[in-house]
Design a protein around this motif. Structure first.
Motif, PDB file in Angstrom:
ATOM      1  N   ALA A   2     -10.431 -38.487 -58.224  1.00  0.00           N
ATOM      2  CA  ALA A   2     -10.558 -37.433 -57.217  1.00  0.00           C
ATOM      3  C   ALA A   2      -9.873 -37.759 -55.894  1.00  0.00           C
ATOM      4  CB  ALA A   2     -12.023 -37.097 -56.995  1.00  0.00           C
ATOM      5  N   LYS A  40      -8.043 -36.818 -49.382  1.00  0.00           N
ATOM      6  CA  LYS A  40      -7.450 -36.054 -50.476  1.00  0.00           C
ATOM      7  C   LYS A  40      -6.211 -35.338 -49.953  1.00  0.00           C
ATOM      8  CE  LYS A  40      -9.604 -33.653 -53.555  1.00  0.00           C
ATOM      9  NZ  LYS A  40      -9.151 -34.359 -54.785  1.00  0.00           N
ATOM     10  N   TYR A  50      -3.217 -32.414 -50.143  1.00  0.00           N
ATOM     11  CA  TYR A  50      -3.079 -31.041 -50.618  1.00  0.00           C
ATOM     12  C   TYR A  50      -1.808 -30.422 -50.048  1.00  0.00           C
ATOM     13  CZ  TYR A  50      -4.918 -29.214 -46.131  1.00  0.00           C
ATOM     14  OH  TYR A  50      -5.106 -28.887 -44.803  1.00  0.00           O
ATOM     15  N   THR A 100      -2.748 -25.663 -52.997  1.00  0.00           N
ATOM     16  CA  THR A 100      -4.138 -26.107 -53.164  1.00  0.00           C
ATOM     17  C   THR A 100      -4.965 -25.991 -51.883  1.00  0.00           C
ATOM     18  OG1 THR A 100      -3.398 -28.382 -52.723  1.00  0.00           O
ATOM     19  CG2 THR A 100      -3.551 -27.688 -55.029  1.00  0.00           C
ATOM     20  N   THR A 104      -8.526 -24.446 -52.074  1.00  0.00           N
ATOM     21  CA  THR A 104      -9.609 -25.096 -52.828  1.00  0.00           C
ATOM     22  C   THR A 104      -9.953 -26.493 -52.325  1.00  0.00           C
ATOM     23  OG1 THR A 104      -7.998 -25.967 -54.431  1.00  0.00           O
ATOM     24  CG2 THR A 104      -9.002 -23.806 -54.906  1.00  0.00           C
ATOM     25  N   GLN A 137     -13.622 -27.091 -51.164  1.00  0.00           N
ATOM     26  CA  GLN A 137     -14.554 -27.065 -52.290  1.00  0.00           C
ATOM     27  C   GLN A 137     -14.467 -28.365 -53.100  1.00  0.00           C
ATOM     28  OE1 GLN A 137     -13.940 -23.729 -54.875  1.00  0.00           O
ATOM     29  NE2 GLN A 137     -15.492 -24.369 -56.354  1.00  0.00           N
ATOM     30  N   GLU A 138     -13.254 -28.839 -53.322  1.00  0.00           N
ATOM     31  CA  GLU A 138     -13.068 -30.082 -54.068  1.00  0.00           C
ATOM     32  C   GLU A 138     -13.676 -31.268 -53.319  1.00  0.00           C
ATOM     33  OE1 GLU A 138      -8.924 -30.521 -54.769  1.00  0.00           O
ATOM     34  OE2 GLU A 138      -8.746 -28.669 -55.914  1.00  0.00           O
ATOM     35  N   LYS A 145     -17.502 -31.277 -53.532  1.00  0.00           N
ATOM     36  CA  LYS A 145     -17.939 -31.763 -54.841  1.00  0.00           C
ATOM     37  C   LYS A 145     -17.891 -33.282 -54.892  1.00  0.00           C
ATOM     38  CE  LYS A 145     -16.830 -31.457 -59.775  1.00  0.00           C
ATOM     39  NZ  LYS A 145     -15.907 -30.885 -60.796  1.00  0.00           N
TER      40      LYS A 145
END
Length: 406
Positions: free
Chosen positions: A164, A212, A214, A218, A221, A224-225, A228
């Motif tokens: 992730a 992360k 992006y 993307t 999202t 949201q990722e 999670k």
């Protein structure tokens, strides 16, 4: 530095060297041919112009390509992509015998694996072919705080086992100045008083930095990722700080560290620590010794990496465990105070010796051949062979005293 030898001014290659050249396509892959004298910050700028970037980095980009590849080159991407030395396709090298050789894993492999992580002992890297990939445009960047070491280390190890995140690093907070400095990349922490109270109670707080990547496709999202991902962790819920940045601003987040007035010394200690002894190391060093320096300047980095992302044929030395931790005690002191930190660093090494914690120094410094033999362990034989093959007169990097000491 050279014990009667010479210093090679690699920056002179900027005039007539290859510079930075980007090649490849979507079907065959992308790479850059980069002069060994080039700085990683310039590699980043040049590749981003093509919408590309290397996949593994150092935290500080004002370092030469040849220099980091002679060590390892580690950062928060190492858990996923390995160190920078694991993402090199080909090298041009001038050996200690004066031979110019092009090498790779399949062509002159003994030179290739010797020079990669070889501390400059076997040859001088004049060109490196580096793996590139399509670059994301932005990053979501979060800092999480912990008061419990076992939960902290468990969460870090969970993150590096996951696909992730794109970047995972940990930090050790021993004074509130650390969080005050977050203002350069994060908004001012609204919970600063809570952090100060927790520090007074515990002496140390543990932090994880998660990123992360992006892009436009993307962007809808990414939040949201990230949510999670965060639900799988057990940080202090009210002590979470986040920001958003371009890829360039994130990777180049550490400014150039040049002090022309000579007012700073950097008596650093960098260690690789086996996972099996990490709790003992925390009890004896992180939670006990580090808080003694709570009024001093410095940055303390601490995070796990996966051994299977390293190639054991390379000269670099790491612990023989599936997971090990990198610790960077990046002290800053006045020139007349460095001895304090040298003693502190030696106290840590002495603790590890007495406790039987088999740490390995990254960017090592030893003063005797016996220490180097212990450092290399089972690799010492191949290190000797490579020295005899490529630098038999022992003219390269004698100041490290690997082969030029008793």
């Amino acid at each position: 530095m050279t014990c009667g030898g010479i210093v090679v001014n690699m920056t002179s290659l900027n005039k007539d060297g290859i510079g930075i050249r980007v090649y490849g396509n979507n079907s065959l892959g992308f790479y850059a041919d980069v002069g060994g004298e080039q700085l990683w910050i310039d590699v980043l700028r040049a590749t981003l112009e093509r919408g590309l970037a290397p996949i593994s980095w150092t935290d500080y980009l004002y370092l030469s390509v040849g220099g980091t590849l002679s060590n390892a080159g580690i950062s928060g991407q190492t858990f996923s992509h390995g160190p920078q030395i694991n993402n090199v396709i080909e090298l041009d090298v001038i050996t200690g015998k004066g031979e110019f050789m092009t090498c790779s894993r399949n062509r002159n492999p003994e030179v290739f694996f010797g020079v990669i992580g070889g501390l400059g002992q076997f040859g001088i890297i004049t060109r490196a072919r580096i793996v590139l990939e399509e670059a994301p445009t932005r990053v979501k960047w979060v800092r999480l705080l912990y008061s419990n070491f076992s939960i902290y280390s468990r969460d870090q190890e969970h993150l590096i086992s996951s696909k992730a995140p794109n970047y995972v690093e940990g930090f050790l907070i021993t004074n509130e100045n650390t969080t005050n400095e977050w203002r350069s990349s994060f908004s001012s922490p609204s919970k600063q008083s809570d952090i100060v109270s927790l520090l007074k109670k515990q002496g140390i707080i543990y932090s994880i930095e998660v990123v992360k990547y992006y892009d436009n496709q993307t962007a809808g999202t990414i939040d949201q990722e990230f949510q999670k991902l965060l639900k799988e962790l057990n940080f202090i819920p009210e002590l979470i700080f986040s920001t958003d940045a371009s890829l360039f601003d994130f990777l180049a987040r550490v400014p150039i560290l040049i002090n022309d007035k000579g007012l700073e010394s950097h008596p650093w200690l960098n260690l690789f620590i086996p996972k099996s002894r990490i709790s003992d190391f925390n009890d004896g060093v992180l939670a006990t010794m580090l808080p003694r320096l709570n009024e001093t300047a410095g940055l303390y980095i601490f995070y796990p990496v996966n051994r299977n992302k390293w190639d054991d044929r390379m000269s670099a030395v790491i612990p023989d465990e599936d997971i090990f931790y990198g610790l960077g005690l990046l002290h800053t002191s006045r020139p007349d105070e460095y001895q304090i930190y040298d003693k502190f660093n030696n106290d840590i090494l002495e603790f590890c010796e007495k406790a039987g914690i088999e740490v390995k120094q990254y960017l090592p410094h030893y003063t005797s051949k016996a220490d180097w033999i212990k450092h290399y362990g089972s690799k010492w034989g191949i290190i000797q062979q490579r020295k005899a093959m490529f630098d038999p007169k022992k003219i390269l990097s004698p100041g490290q005293r690997i082969f030029n000491s008793a």
